[in-house]
Enzyme design. Sequence first.
Site, PDB file in Angstrom:
ATOM      1  N   ASN A  33      -0.100   1.874 -23.483  1.00 19.60           N
ATOM      2  CA  ASN A  33      -0.426   2.901 -22.473  1.00 19.60           C
ATOM      3  C   ASN A  33      -1.784   2.653 -21.827  1.00 19.60           C
ATOM      4  O   ASN A  33      -2.812   3.020 -22.400  1.00 19.60           O
ATOM      5  CB  ASN A  33      -0.393   4.290 -23.119  1.00 19.60           C
ATOM      6  CG  ASN A  33       1.008   4.752 -23.438  1.00 19.60           C
ATOM      7  OD1 ASN A  33       1.771   4.031 -24.060  1.00 19.60           O
ATOM      8  ND2 ASN A  33       1.365   5.944 -23.005  1.00 19.60           N
ATOM      9  N   SER A  78       6.637  -3.709 -20.280  1.00 19.53           N
ATOM     10  CA  SER A  78       6.199  -2.443 -20.875  1.00 19.53           C
ATOM     11  C   SER A  78       6.758  -2.277 -22.275  1.00 19.53           C
ATOM     12  O   SER A  78       7.877  -2.721 -22.579  1.00 19.53           O
ATOM     13  CB  SER A  78       6.714  -1.305 -19.989  1.00 19.53           C
ATOM     14  OG  SER A  78       6.611  -0.079 -20.652  1.00 19.53           O
ATOM     15  N   LYS A 100      12.368  -2.747 -16.182  1.00 20.07           N
ATOM     16  CA  LYS A 100      11.500  -3.638 -16.969  1.00 20.07           C
ATOM     17  C   LYS A 100      12.356  -4.491 -17.908  1.00 20.07           C
ATOM     18  O   LYS A 100      12.183  -5.707 -18.031  1.00 20.07           O
ATOM     19  CB  LYS A 100      10.483  -2.827 -17.784  1.00 20.07           C
ATOM     20  CG  LYS A 100       9.474  -2.059 -16.947  1.00 20.07           C
ATOM     21  CD  LYS A 100       8.531  -3.002 -16.211  1.00 20.07           C
ATOM     22  CE  LYS A 100       7.533  -2.285 -15.344  1.00 20.07           C
ATOM     23  NZ  LYS A 100       6.845  -3.185 -14.400  1.00 20.07           N
ATOM     24  N   ASN A 134       2.077  12.390 -13.830  1.00 16.66           N
ATOM     25  CA  ASN A 134       3.125  12.395 -14.854  1.00 16.66           C
ATOM     26  C   ASN A 134       2.565  11.996 -16.204  1.00 16.66           C
ATOM     27  O   ASN A 134       3.100  12.366 -17.235  1.00 16.66           O
ATOM     28  CB  ASN A 134       4.213  11.363 -14.504  1.00 16.66           C
ATOM     29  CG  ASN A 134       4.879  11.691 -13.193  1.00 16.66           C
ATOM     30  OD1 ASN A 134       5.389  12.790 -13.023  1.00 16.66           O
ATOM     31  ND2 ASN A 134       4.866  10.748 -12.253  1.00 16.66           N
ATOM     32  N   ASN A 135       1.517  11.214 -16.192  1.00 19.06           N
ATOM     33  CA  ASN A 135       0.995  10.645 -17.434  1.00 19.06           C
ATOM     34  C   ASN A 135      -0.144  11.494 -17.977  1.00 19.06           C
ATOM     35  O   ASN A 135      -0.829  12.198 -17.239  1.00 19.06           O
ATOM     36  CB  ASN A 135       0.550   9.196 -17.212  1.00 19.06           C
ATOM     37  CG  ASN A 135       1.714   8.320 -16.807  1.00 19.06           C
ATOM     38  OD1 ASN A 135       1.765   7.827 -15.684  1.00 19.06           O
ATOM     39  ND2 ASN A 135       2.677   8.169 -17.685  1.00 19.06           N
ATOM     40  N   ARG A 151       9.225  16.724 -24.071  1.00 19.22           N
ATOM     41  CA  ARG A 151       9.715  16.177 -22.790  1.00 19.22           C
ATOM     42  C   ARG A 151      10.882  15.237 -23.097  1.00 19.22           C
ATOM     43  O   ARG A 151      10.774  14.397 -23.996  1.00 19.22           O
ATOM     44  CB  ARG A 151       8.552  15.412 -22.112  1.00 19.22           C
ATOM     45  CG  ARG A 151       8.872  14.856 -20.753  1.00 19.22           C
ATOM     46  CD  ARG A 151       7.636  14.289 -20.074  1.00 19.22           C
ATOM     47  NE  ARG A 151       7.125  13.096 -20.728  1.00 19.22           N
ATOM     48  CZ  ARG A 151       6.076  12.401 -20.303  1.00 19.22           C
ATOM     49  NH1 ARG A 151       5.412  12.807 -19.217  1.00 19.22           N
ATOM     50  NH2 ARG A 151       5.668  11.330 -20.942  1.00 19.22           N
ATOM     51  N   TYR A 165      13.614   3.374 -14.622  1.00 14.54           N
ATOM     52  CA  TYR A 165      12.374   2.592 -14.572  1.00 14.54           C
ATOM     53  C   TYR A 165      12.305   1.648 -15.775  1.00 14.54           C
ATOM     54  O   TYR A 165      12.038   0.455 -15.638  1.00 14.54           O
ATOM     55  CB  TYR A 165      11.152   3.533 -14.547  1.00 14.54           C
ATOM     56  CG  TYR A 165       9.892   2.868 -15.015  1.00 14.54           C
ATOM     57  CD1 TYR A 165       9.162   2.043 -14.157  1.00 14.54           C
ATOM     58  CD2 TYR A 165       9.435   3.015 -16.332  1.00 14.54           C
ATOM     59  CE1 TYR A 165       8.014   1.395 -14.610  1.00 14.54           C
ATOM     60  CE2 TYR A 165       8.301   2.377 -16.780  1.00 14.54           C
ATOM     61  CZ  TYR A 165       7.599   1.565 -15.920  1.00 14.54           C
ATOM     62  OH  TYR A 165       6.478   0.921 -16.377  1.00 14.54           O
ATOM     63  N   LEU A 225       0.824  -1.218   0.000  1.00 14.86           N
ATOM     64  CA  LEU A 225       0.000   0.000   0.000  1.00 14.86           C
ATOM     65  C   LEU A 225       0.859   1.268   0.000  1.00 14.86           C
ATOM     66  O   LEU A 225       0.421   2.327   0.421  1.00 14.86           O
ATOM     67  CB  LEU A 225      -0.990   0.006   1.179  1.00 14.86           C
ATOM     68  CG  LEU A 225      -1.945  -1.190   1.239  1.00 14.86           C
ATOM     69  CD1 LEU A 225      -2.882  -1.070   2.454  1.00 14.86           C
ATOM     70  CD2 LEU A 225      -2.786  -1.306  -0.031  1.00 14.86           C
TER      71      LEU A 225
END
Length: 351
Positions: A192, A137, A166, A211-212, A305, A162, A42
Amino acid sequence: MSEKKTIADTTVLVTGGAGFIGSHTVVKLLESGYTVVVVDDLSNASEKVLDRIDQIVGDEASERLSFYRADVNDRAALEAVFDDCQIDRVIHFAGFKAVGESVQKPIEYYANNLGNTLTLLDVMREHGCKSIIFSSSATVYGDPDALPLTEQSTKKNATNPYGWTKWMIEQILTDVAKADPEWDVVLLRYFNPIGAHPSGLIGEDPKGIPNNLVPYVAQVAVGKRDAVHVFGNDYDTHDGTGVRDYIHVVDLAAGHVAALAWMNGRSGVEIFNLGTGTGSSVLDVIKAFSAACGKELPYVIEPRRAGDVTANYADCTKAREEMGWEAQYDLADMCRDSWNWQSHNPNGYED
Ligand code: UFG
Protein backbone atom coordinates in the site's frame (compact mmCIF):
# COMPACT_ATOMS: atom_id res chain seq x y z
CA MET A 1 17.87 -10.56 -23.46
CA SER A 2 17.84 -6.83 -22.76
CA GLU A 3 20.93 -5.08 -24.03
CA LYS A 4 23.35 -4.27 -21.21
CA LYS A 5 23.63 -0.50 -20.98
CA THR A 6 25.10 2.14 -18.72
CA ILE A 7 22.71 4.44 -16.90
CA ALA A 8 23.96 7.49 -18.82
CA ASP A 9 23.08 5.65 -22.01
CA THR A 10 19.62 4.44 -21.01
CA THR A 11 16.33 6.10 -21.90
CA VAL A 12 13.32 4.97 -19.89
CA LEU A 13 9.75 5.51 -21.06
CA VAL A 14 7.45 5.99 -18.07
CA THR A 15 3.76 5.64 -18.90
CA GLY A 16 1.60 7.38 -16.32
CA GLY A 17 4.68 9.31 -15.19
CA ALA A 18 2.63 12.28 -13.96
CA GLY A 19 0.65 10.13 -11.51
CA PHE A 20 1.33 9.48 -7.85
CA ILE A 21 3.81 6.60 -8.05
CA GLY A 22 4.95 7.57 -11.54
CA SER A 23 6.05 11.07 -10.56
CA HIS A 24 8.08 9.86 -7.59
CA THR A 25 9.71 7.26 -9.80
CA VAL A 26 10.57 9.87 -12.44
CA VAL A 27 12.33 11.92 -9.74
CA LYS A 28 14.40 8.91 -8.64
CA LEU A 29 15.25 8.00 -12.24
CA LEU A 30 16.44 11.53 -13.04
CA GLU A 31 18.41 11.71 -9.80
CA SER A 32 20.03 8.39 -10.71
CA GLY A 33 21.14 9.70 -14.13
CA TYR A 34 18.62 8.12 -16.49
CA THR A 35 17.04 9.93 -19.43
CA VAL A 36 13.27 9.84 -18.97
CA VAL A 37 10.36 10.14 -21.37
CA VAL A 38 6.95 10.52 -19.75
CA VAL A 39 3.77 9.65 -21.60
CA ASP A 40 0.65 10.65 -19.69
CA ASP A 41 -2.76 11.81 -20.91
CA LEU A 42 -3.27 13.81 -17.67
CA SER A 43 -6.71 12.20 -17.28
CA ASN A 44 -5.96 11.67 -13.58
CA ALA A 45 -2.89 13.86 -13.10
CA SER A 46 -1.89 17.50 -13.33
CA GLU A 47 0.55 19.08 -15.73
CA LYS A 48 1.94 20.97 -12.74
CA VAL A 49 3.58 17.75 -11.61
CA LEU A 50 6.18 18.25 -14.33
CA ASP A 51 7.19 21.69 -13.04
CA ARG A 52 7.39 20.31 -9.53
CA ILE A 53 9.62 17.47 -10.71
CA ASP A 54 11.89 20.07 -12.36
CA GLN A 55 12.04 21.99 -9.08
CA ILE A 56 13.02 18.90 -7.12
CA VAL A 57 15.71 17.57 -9.47
CA GLY A 58 17.16 20.89 -10.69
CA ASP A 59 18.14 22.18 -14.14
CA GLU A 60 20.79 19.67 -15.15
CA ALA A 61 18.64 16.62 -14.41
CA SER A 62 15.42 18.12 -15.76
CA GLU A 63 17.08 18.49 -19.16
CA ARG A 64 16.96 14.70 -19.33
CA LEU A 65 13.16 14.72 -18.99
CA SER A 66 10.69 15.00 -21.85
CA PHE A 67 6.92 14.86 -21.71
CA TYR A 68 4.32 13.75 -24.25
CA ARG A 69 0.67 14.31 -23.47
CA ALA A 70 -0.87 11.19 -24.94
CA ASP A 71 -3.06 8.23 -24.10
CA VAL A 72 -1.12 4.95 -24.27
CA ASN A 73 -4.14 3.54 -26.12
CA ASP A 74 -3.43 6.00 -28.94
CA ARG A 75 -1.22 3.86 -31.10
CA ALA A 76 -0.21 6.60 -33.54
CA ALA A 77 0.82 8.90 -30.69
CA LEU A 78 2.80 6.14 -29.01
CA GLU A 79 4.54 5.24 -32.26
CA ALA A 80 5.53 8.88 -32.68
CA VAL A 81 7.15 8.79 -29.22
CA PHE A 82 9.11 5.65 -30.09
CA ASP A 83 10.12 7.22 -33.43
CA ASP A 84 11.31 10.41 -31.69
CA CYS A 85 13.15 8.82 -28.79
CA GLN A 86 15.37 5.75 -28.65
CA ILE A 87 13.52 3.98 -25.82
CA ASP A 88 15.54 1.26 -24.05
CA ARG A 89 13.25 0.31 -21.15
CA VAL A 90 9.62 0.91 -20.24
CA ILE A 91 8.00 1.31 -16.82
CA HIS A 92 4.26 0.93 -17.29
CA PHE A 93 2.09 2.69 -14.71
CA ALA A 94 -0.67 4.12 -16.89
CA GLY A 95 -4.08 2.72 -16.06
CA PHE A 96 -7.35 3.27 -14.26
CA LYS A 97 -6.97 2.44 -10.57
CA ALA A 98 -10.14 3.03 -8.56
CA VAL A 99 -11.34 -0.27 -7.15
CA GLY A 100 -14.97 0.79 -6.57
CA GLU A 101 -15.29 2.51 -9.95
CA SER A 102 -13.96 -0.62 -11.66
CA VAL A 103 -16.94 -2.58 -10.30
CA GLN A 104 -19.30 -0.01 -11.88
CA LYS A 105 -17.36 0.30 -15.15
CA PRO A 106 -15.81 -3.07 -15.95
CA ILE A 107 -15.84 -2.51 -19.73
CA GLU A 108 -13.93 0.76 -19.40
CA TYR A 109 -11.43 -0.78 -16.99
CA TYR A 110 -10.71 -3.85 -19.09
CA ALA A 111 -10.62 -1.86 -22.32
CA ASN A 112 -8.28 0.78 -20.95
CA ASN A 113 -5.90 -1.25 -18.80
CA LEU A 114 -5.61 -4.33 -21.00
CA GLY A 115 -5.92 -2.34 -24.24
CA ASN A 116 -3.17 0.14 -23.44
CA THR A 117 -0.84 -2.66 -22.34
CA LEU A 118 -1.37 -4.60 -25.58
CA THR A 119 -0.85 -1.47 -27.67
CA LEU A 120 2.30 -0.66 -25.72
CA LEU A 121 3.73 -4.18 -26.08
CA ASP A 122 3.07 -4.24 -29.80
CA VAL A 123 4.67 -0.84 -30.39
CA MET A 124 7.63 -1.82 -28.18
CA ARG A 125 8.17 -5.01 -30.15
CA GLU A 126 7.94 -3.11 -33.43
CA HIS A 127 10.73 -0.82 -32.22
CA GLY A 128 12.90 -3.61 -30.84
CA CYS A 129 12.39 -2.60 -27.21
CA LYS A 130 11.59 -5.66 -25.12
CA SER A 131 12.30 -4.60 -21.53
CA ILE A 132 9.40 -3.71 -19.30
CA ILE A 133 8.67 -3.20 -15.61
CA PHE A 134 4.99 -3.53 -14.79
CA SER A 135 3.22 -1.84 -11.94
CA SER A 136 1.40 -4.77 -10.36
CA SER A 137 -0.25 -5.09 -7.00
CA ALA A 138 -0.52 -7.24 -3.91
CA THR A 139 -4.17 -7.46 -4.88
CA VAL A 140 -3.20 -10.50 -7.02
CA TYR A 141 -2.71 -12.48 -3.77
CA GLY A 142 -6.40 -12.04 -2.90
CA ASP A 143 -7.32 -13.33 0.55
CA PRO A 144 -4.03 -14.90 1.69
CA ASP A 145 -3.73 -18.40 3.17
CA ALA A 146 -0.58 -17.48 5.08
CA LEU A 147 1.44 -14.38 5.94
CA PRO A 148 3.84 -12.89 5.08
CA LEU A 149 3.26 -13.12 1.34
CA THR A 150 6.18 -14.30 -0.74
CA GLU A 151 6.39 -14.16 -4.52
CA GLN A 152 5.56 -17.88 -4.47
CA SER A 153 2.29 -17.34 -2.59
CA THR A 154 -0.67 -18.45 -4.69
CA LYS A 155 -2.35 -15.91 -6.94
CA LYS A 156 -6.00 -15.87 -5.95
CA ASN A 157 -9.14 -14.63 -7.64
CA ALA A 158 -9.29 -10.85 -7.68
CA THR A 159 -12.30 -9.28 -6.00
CA ASN A 160 -12.90 -6.51 -8.56
CA PRO A 161 -12.19 -5.70 -12.24
CA TYR A 162 -9.27 -3.40 -11.35
CA GLY A 163 -7.59 -6.28 -9.52
CA TRP A 164 -8.31 -8.60 -12.43
CA THR A 165 -6.61 -6.21 -14.85
CA LYS A 166 -3.42 -6.42 -12.74
CA TRP A 167 -3.79 -10.19 -12.59
CA MET A 168 -4.37 -10.52 -16.33
CA ILE A 169 -1.60 -8.14 -17.37
CA GLU A 170 0.83 -10.21 -15.29
CA GLN A 171 -0.37 -13.25 -17.25
CA ILE A 172 -0.10 -11.46 -20.60
CA LEU A 173 3.47 -10.38 -19.87
CA THR A 174 4.38 -13.87 -18.70
CA ASP A 175 3.03 -15.36 -21.94
CA VAL A 176 4.83 -12.74 -24.04
CA ALA A 177 8.14 -13.56 -22.36
CA LYS A 178 7.50 -17.28 -22.80
CA ALA A 179 6.84 -16.88 -26.52
CA ASP A 180 9.90 -14.72 -27.16
CA PRO A 181 12.98 -15.20 -24.94
CA GLU A 182 14.26 -11.75 -25.87
CA TRP A 183 11.72 -10.15 -23.54
CA ASP A 184 12.86 -8.97 -20.16
CA VAL A 185 9.89 -8.52 -17.79
CA VAL A 186 9.78 -7.49 -14.14
CA LEU A 187 6.48 -7.59 -12.26
CA LEU A 188 6.57 -5.39 -9.16
CA ARG A 189 3.80 -6.18 -6.69
CA TYR A 190 3.20 -3.10 -4.58
CA PHE A 191 1.63 -3.28 -1.18
CA ASN A 192 0.00 0.00 0.00
CA PRO A 193 1.90 3.06 -1.26
CA ILE A 194 1.43 6.21 0.82
CA GLY A 195 3.55 9.20 1.85
CA ALA A 196 4.88 11.89 -0.44
CA HIS A 197 8.16 13.38 -1.52
CA PRO A 198 9.86 14.94 1.56
CA SER A 199 10.02 18.28 -0.30
CA GLY A 200 6.21 18.51 -0.13
CA LEU A 201 6.19 19.37 -3.85
CA ILE A 202 4.64 16.15 -5.18
CA GLY A 203 2.18 13.74 -3.57
CA GLU A 204 -1.13 11.96 -3.98
CA ASP A 205 -3.98 14.08 -5.33
CA PRO A 206 -7.17 11.98 -5.47
CA LYS A 207 -10.18 13.36 -7.30
CA GLY A 208 -13.34 13.62 -5.21
CA ILE A 209 -13.78 11.60 -2.04
CA PRO A 210 -10.64 9.53 -1.48
CA ASN A 211 -11.18 5.76 -1.65
CA ASN A 212 -7.96 4.90 0.13
CA LEU A 213 -7.29 5.24 3.81
CA VAL A 214 -4.34 7.62 4.04
CA PRO A 215 -5.57 10.25 1.55
CA TYR A 216 -8.85 10.25 3.49
CA VAL A 217 -7.08 10.58 6.84
CA ALA A 218 -4.98 13.43 5.41
CA GLN A 219 -8.16 15.30 4.37
CA VAL A 220 -9.58 14.87 7.87
CA ALA A 221 -6.30 16.25 9.25
CA VAL A 222 -6.53 19.32 7.02
CA GLY A 223 -10.20 19.91 7.94
CA LYS A 224 -11.78 18.95 4.61
CA ARG A 225 -13.62 15.94 6.10
CA ASP A 226 -15.14 15.43 9.53
CA ALA A 227 -13.95 12.01 10.63
CA VAL A 228 -12.24 8.89 9.33
CA HIS A 229 -14.63 6.03 8.58
CA VAL A 230 -13.06 2.83 9.83
CA PHE A 231 -14.37 -0.08 7.78
CA GLY A 232 -14.84 -2.83 10.35
CA ASN A 233 -13.39 -3.45 13.82
CA ASP A 234 -14.25 -7.14 14.08
CA TYR A 235 -11.40 -8.58 11.99
CA ASP A 236 -9.07 -11.13 13.51
CA THR A 237 -6.19 -8.63 13.98
CA HIS A 238 -4.52 -7.04 17.03
CA ASP A 239 -7.18 -4.31 17.35
CA GLY A 240 -9.92 -5.68 15.06
CA THR A 241 -9.23 -3.31 12.14
CA GLY A 242 -7.74 -4.31 8.77
CA VAL A 243 -3.97 -4.70 8.52
CA ARG A 244 -1.89 -3.63 5.50
CA ASP A 245 1.75 -3.21 4.60
CA TYR A 246 2.07 0.54 3.99
CA ILE A 247 5.15 1.55 2.02
CA HIS A 248 6.59 5.02 1.46
CA VAL A 249 6.17 6.04 -2.18
CA VAL A 250 9.81 7.20 -2.25
CA ASP A 251 10.91 3.67 -1.24
CA LEU A 252 8.63 2.27 -3.92
CA ALA A 253 10.18 4.62 -6.48
CA ALA A 254 13.65 3.44 -5.43
CA GLY A 255 12.44 -0.13 -5.99
CA HIS A 256 11.90 0.67 -9.68
CA VAL A 257 15.40 2.08 -10.02
CA ALA A 258 16.77 -1.05 -8.32
CA ALA A 259 14.74 -3.23 -10.71
CA LEU A 260 16.12 -1.37 -13.75
CA ALA A 261 19.68 -1.96 -12.60
CA TRP A 262 18.89 -5.59 -11.83
CA MET A 263 17.25 -6.38 -15.17
CA ASN A 264 20.05 -4.86 -17.27
CA GLY A 265 21.12 -7.61 -19.67
CA ARG A 266 18.68 -10.25 -18.42
CA SER A 267 15.68 -12.00 -19.94
CA GLY A 268 12.56 -13.82 -18.79
CA VAL A 269 10.06 -12.86 -16.12
CA GLU A 270 10.79 -12.04 -12.50
CA ILE A 271 8.40 -11.01 -9.72
CA PHE A 272 9.27 -8.87 -6.70
CA ASN A 273 7.14 -7.81 -3.75
CA LEU A 274 7.67 -4.20 -2.75
CA GLY A 275 6.54 -3.64 0.82
CA THR A 276 8.12 -3.12 4.21
CA GLY A 277 7.24 -6.46 5.79
CA THR A 278 5.38 -4.69 8.60
CA GLY A 279 1.61 -4.81 8.95
CA SER A 280 -0.24 -1.81 10.41
CA SER A 281 -3.91 -1.62 11.30
CA VAL A 282 -6.31 1.19 10.39
CA LEU A 283 -6.15 2.42 13.98
CA ASP A 284 -2.32 2.29 13.92
CA VAL A 285 -2.42 4.56 10.86
CA ILE A 286 -4.86 7.02 12.46
CA LYS A 287 -2.64 7.14 15.56
CA ALA A 288 0.55 7.68 13.57
CA PHE A 289 -1.07 10.39 11.45
CA SER A 290 -2.46 12.10 14.57
CA ALA A 291 1.07 12.20 15.97
CA ALA A 292 2.39 13.60 12.67
CA CYS A 293 -0.16 16.42 12.45
CA GLY A 294 -0.26 17.14 16.18
CA LYS A 295 -3.97 16.57 16.78
CA GLU A 296 -6.19 13.61 17.62
CA LEU A 297 -8.05 12.69 14.44
CA PRO A 298 -11.67 11.69 14.99
CA TYR A 299 -12.95 8.39 13.61
CA VAL A 300 -16.16 6.40 13.51
CA ILE A 301 -16.49 2.64 13.19
CA GLU A 302 -18.48 1.53 10.13
CA PRO A 303 -19.38 -1.91 8.76
CA ARG A 304 -16.74 -3.82 6.81
CA ARG A 305 -16.17 -2.75 3.18
CA ALA A 306 -17.02 -5.42 0.62
CA GLY A 307 -14.00 -7.13 -0.91
CA ASP A 308 -11.51 -6.15 1.83
CA VAL A 309 -9.18 -8.81 3.21
CA THR A 310 -8.34 -9.08 6.92
CA ALA A 311 -4.60 -8.61 6.63
CA ASN A 312 -1.73 -8.67 4.19
CA TYR A 313 1.95 -7.88 4.41
CA ALA A 314 4.96 -8.77 2.36
CA ASP A 315 8.01 -10.92 2.71
CA CYS A 316 10.57 -8.71 0.94
CA THR A 317 13.55 -11.05 1.23
CA LYS A 318 13.76 -11.61 -2.51
CA ALA A 319 13.99 -7.90 -3.38
CA ARG A 320 16.69 -7.44 -0.75
CA GLU A 321 18.77 -10.44 -1.76
CA GLU A 322 18.41 -10.11 -5.53
CA MET A 323 18.19 -6.36 -6.12
CA GLY A 324 19.72 -5.05 -2.90
CA TRP A 325 16.56 -3.03 -2.27
CA GLU A 326 14.96 -2.53 1.10
CA ALA A 327 12.41 -0.01 2.38
CA GLN A 328 14.02 2.74 4.48
CA TYR A 329 11.01 4.62 5.85
CA ASP A 330 8.59 3.60 8.61
CA LEU A 331 4.95 4.51 9.20
CA ALA A 332 5.84 7.66 11.20
CA ASP A 333 7.97 8.90 8.24
CA MET A 334 5.17 8.13 5.79
CA CYS A 335 2.60 10.05 7.85
CA ARG A 336 5.01 12.97 8.36
CA ASP A 337 5.56 13.28 4.60
CA SER A 338 1.86 12.80 3.73
CA TRP A 339 1.00 15.53 6.21
CA ASN A 340 3.73 17.83 4.88
CA TRP A 341 2.32 17.42 1.34
CA GLN A 342 -1.34 17.73 2.39
CA SER A 343 -0.83 20.74 4.67
CA HIS A 344 1.14 22.63 2.01
CA ASN A 345 -1.22 21.60 -0.81
CA PRO A 346 -4.68 21.23 0.80
CA ASN A 347 -6.27 21.14 -2.66
CA GLY A 348 -3.58 19.00 -4.25
CA TYR A 349 -2.29 20.52 -7.49
CA GLU A 350 -5.29 22.86 -7.82
CA ASP A 351 -4.61 26.48 -6.97
N1 UFG B 1 -10.09 1.78 5.14
C1 UFG B 1 -10.87 2.40 6.10
N2 UFG B 1 -11.45 3.59 5.79
C2 UFG B 1 -11.27 4.21 4.60
C3 UFG B 1 -10.48 3.56 3.61
C4 UFG B 1 -9.91 2.36 3.93
O1 UFG B 1 -11.05 1.87 7.21
O2 UFG B 1 -11.83 5.30 4.38
C5 UFG B 1 -9.39 0.53 5.49
C6 UFG B 1 -9.70 -0.63 4.57
O3 UFG B 1 -10.82 -1.34 5.02
C7 UFG B 1 -8.39 -1.43 4.67
C8 UFG B 1 -7.32 -0.36 4.86
O4 UFG B 1 -8.02 0.77 5.35
O5 UFG B 1 -8.41 -2.24 5.83
C9 UFG B 1 -6.59 0.02 3.58
O6 UFG B 1 -7.53 0.38 2.59
P1 UFG B 1 -7.11 1.15 1.24
O7 UFG B 1 -8.36 1.44 0.49
O8 UFG B 1 -6.23 2.29 1.58
O9 UFG B 1 -6.19 0.09 0.51
P2 UFG B 1 -6.52 -1.41 0.05
O10 UFG B 1 -5.64 -2.29 0.85
O11 UFG B 1 -7.95 -1.69 0.04
O12 UFG B 1 -6.10 -1.35 -1.47
C10 UFG B 1 -4.79 -0.99 -1.84
C11 UFG B 1 -4.82 -0.23 -3.17
C12 UFG B 1 -5.26 -1.13 -4.28
C13 UFG B 1 -4.44 -2.37 -4.29
C14 UFG B 1 -4.41 -3.03 -2.93
C15 UFG B 1 -3.40 -4.14 -2.92
O13 UFG B 1 -5.70 0.84 -3.09
O14 UFG B 1 -5.05 -0.44 -5.49
O15 UFG B 1 -4.01 -2.10 -1.93
O16 UFG B 1 -3.48 -4.91 -1.80
F1 UFG B 1 -4.95 -3.24 -5.18
